[in-house]
Structures are given as structure tokens and as C-alpha cells.
Design a protein around this motif. Structure first.
Motif, PDB file in Angstrom:
ATOM      1  N   CYS A 272       7.834   8.040  -3.501  1.00  0.00           N
ATOM      2  CA  CYS A 272       7.177   6.733  -3.342  1.00  0.00           C
ATOM      3  C   CYS A 272       5.655   6.812  -3.313  1.00  0.00           C
ATOM      4  O   CYS A 272       4.985   5.779  -3.315  1.00  0.00           O
ATOM      5  CB  CYS A 272       7.665   6.060  -2.056  1.00  0.00           C
ATOM      6  SG  CYS A 272       9.446   5.774  -2.026  1.00  0.00           S
TER       7      CYS A 272
ATOM      8  N   THR B 122       2.932  -2.794   1.394  1.00  0.00           N
ATOM      9  CA  THR B 122       3.432  -3.062   0.039  1.00  0.00           C
ATOM     10  C   THR B 122       3.914  -1.759  -0.583  1.00  0.00           C
ATOM     11  O   THR B 122       3.164  -0.780  -0.676  1.00  0.00           O
ATOM     12  CB  THR B 122       2.331  -3.659  -0.850  1.00  0.00           C
ATOM     13  OG1 THR B 122       1.209  -2.758  -0.894  1.00  0.00           O
ATOM     14  CG2 THR B 122       1.874  -5.002  -0.303  1.00  0.00           C
ATOM     15  N   GLY B 123       5.152  -1.732  -0.964  1.00  0.00           N
ATOM     16  CA  GLY B 123       5.662  -0.578  -1.699  1.00  0.00           C
ATOM     17  C   GLY B 123       6.127   0.568  -0.839  1.00  0.00           C
ATOM     18  O   GLY B 123       6.450   1.632  -1.374  1.00  0.00           O
TER      19      GLY B 123
END
Length: 304
Positions: free
Chosen positions: A176, A187-188
Motif C-alpha cells: 500500500c 486516504t488510501g
């Protein structure tokens, strides 16, 4: 009539033996005004005047003389109990310690062998869980808490500060990416943290320290469960340094965002002078001072 406290009776005994409140205070290592206040409280409980004020100091009244005979007998019994404990090789009985899950299972449990070996006659009960036994109600002899109690018949003092940081498994970061800053966490990235409705202390609301409004996607009431989820590669989460730095499966994330919390050691004021309580308090203070780097962070975990 309210029950009498042993410390007030010991104050009375010191005044009777020295003949002056000031001398008794010096002998006991407390302020004379404190001794005077305790004496007035004891007299109010008994409904009796125990001393007359003279030019030389305090002189026992007839009621005081009667009480003195009882208290001296109690002190002699206490001295015999202490002598018996020394003769049989030290402390005995049960010591109850209440502590948060993480600190209990990752710090105290790692070093408790030292205390037990010093006091083999003691049975130690370590309650390491979410929520604390209440020292005000004598549910525990010693509590190590996340905040200083604001009320109750307790004596408390800061045990230590400790640091917390973000951690993730290398596999998660490879999959990731490494967040560039706190804003990137929102976010993410999958965040692991506490269940808001099950927080037993506001000091556990870690994510707000990183970025106001930041929330976890995967939540648990257990810091040990959070630790295992982070180590499995599920996401990024906050852990105390005394947990995260000792797990080779974890990598620190955004170390500049580390922050601090504190532990407080709390005892009931009527039992704080028990030998087993004093022994544990001295030991935990000594251990924390010796292992300060485990709590505030180190460059690498110590050798096994």
C-alpha cells in the motif's frame, strides 16, 4: 461511629510518646498541621478529648490514657506480625495489581520474575485487562492507571511517561506504500484502532493526536488484538513503544508523529503502608527507571 484508621492511631501514639505534636510530626516525617488535623478528626470520631494543651505540649487526658493502652497493644501485635514475617523469610499473603492490558502483558509480565524471586512468599495476582479494578473500594492493592484519579481515598503519583508511534508490517507497506504525512493516513490506508464506544479511558483516543477526526477502519477493544492485526499486515496502527519496538515483524511509520502518555501508580491511603504494597511500589519504580528506554523508545530491540 465511623471506623478508626490505623494511621490516625499511629499519629496519636506518636504524640502520646513524644508529648508534642511538633515532635511527633518530625518523627513521622509529616507536617505538624497534618498531625493536628488527624488528631482532631480522631477525637471527633470518638467524641472524646484525648490531650490537654500545656506549656510543654500535649498531656494525655483520662480518655487518652485509656486509648493509649489499647493502641500500644495494637502496636505490639503489629510489631510481632512484622517480626514473624522477617523470621519466616519475608513477605507473605496475596498482592493484587491492576494494570492496563498492554503495560501488564508487555512490560510488567516481562520483568515480574525479578519481583517474585525477591519475595517468594507472596502470591501475585496481575489483572491486566481493559478497565481497572478500583483501589478506592480496595478491589486491588495497587493500580497502574492512565490518568490520575481526581477523587477518592487514594494516594497517587506519576509512575512514568511513555511514547507511542505508528507501526505497520513490511508486507503492508510494500503493498500500500508508505504514507508521506498524517493527512495521507486518511486516504488510501487502512487504520487499526480502538472501538470508540468501548474506550475505557479518553487517553486511548490516539488517532485524534495524529489528525483530528482521523478514524480507524478496523477496530478492537484490545491493544493486543490490534498489535496482532498490525503485525499480520492488515493495516497501520498506533502502539506503545514498549510493544512496537519489541516486535521484529513491525516497522515504525512516520516516527516524527510520536506522542506521549503517562502511567500513574495508585494505592488506597489506608493500605499504602502495607509491606507488600511498599515492596511492589519500590520495585516498579526501580524497574521503570532501569528500563526507561523500553518505554520512551530505542533504536533497535534489545537482544533476546
Amino acid at each position: 461511629m465511623q471506623p478508626m484508621r490505623w494511621d490516625e492511631l499511629q499519629d496519636f501514639l506518636a504524640i502520646a510518646r513524644t508529648g508534642q505534636i511538633a515532635r511527633a510530626a518530625e518523627q513521622l516525617g509529616v507536617d505538624a498541621t497534618t498531625i493536628g488535623r488527624r488528631l482532631r478528626r480522631l477525637e471527633a470520631r470518638l467524641g472524646q478529648v484525648l490531650f490537654e494543651q500545656t506549656r510543654q505540649g500535649q498531656a494525655l487526658t483520662e480518655d487518652g490514657e485509656r486509648l493509649l493502652r489499647h493502641v500500644e497493644g495494637m502496636q505490639q501485635m503489629a510489631d510481632r506480625i512484622a517480626a514473624s514475617a522477617r523470621a519466616t523469610g519475608g513477605l507473605a499473603g496475596v498482592l493484587k495489581v491492576s494494570v492496563s492490558e498492554g503495560f501488564g502483558s508487555w512490560f510488567i509480565a516481562r520483568h515480574l520474575h525479578d519481583f517474585v524471586e525477591r519475595h517468594p512468599g507472596l502470591t501475585v495476582e496481575l489483572a491486566a485487562n481493559n478497565g481497572f479494578l478500583n483501589p478506592s473500594r480496595r478491589e486491588t492493592d495497587v493500580a497502574i492507571m492512565l490518568a490520575r484519579p481526581q477523587a477518592g481515598p487514594v494516594v497517587s503519583g506519576k509512575l512514568t511517561d511513555y511514547r507511542l508511534s505508528l507501526y505497520a508490517a513490511p508486507a503492508y507497506l510494500a503493498r500500500c506504500g508508505v504514507p508521506a504525512d498524517a493527512a495521507a493516513l486518511a486516504t488510501g490506508h487502512r487504520l487499526i484502532g480502538y472501538v470508540p464506544d468501548l474506550l475505557y479511558a479518553p487517553e486511548l483516543n490516539y488517532l485524534d493526536d495524529l489528525l483530528p477526526g482521523l478514524t480507524a477502519n478496523v477496530r478492537s477493544s484490545s491493544i493486543n488484538a490490534q498489535h496482532r492485526m498490525i503485525a499480520s499486515g492488515l493495516g497501520i496502527g498506533v502502539l506503545p513503544r514498549f510493544i512496537g519496538d519489541f516486535d521484529a515483524e513491525l516497522t515504525p511509520v512516520l516516527p516524527a508523529l510520536a506522542f506521549s502518555r503517562s502511567f500513574w501508580i495508585v494505592t488506597h491511603r489506608d493500605t499504602r503502608q502495607l509491606q507488600r504494597v511498599r515492596a511492589f511500589r519500590a520495585w516498579i519504580l526501580e524497574t521503570v527507571a532501569r528500563r526507561r528506554g523500553d518505554l520512551t523508545g530505542r533504536e533497535a530491540p534489545p537482544p533476546p
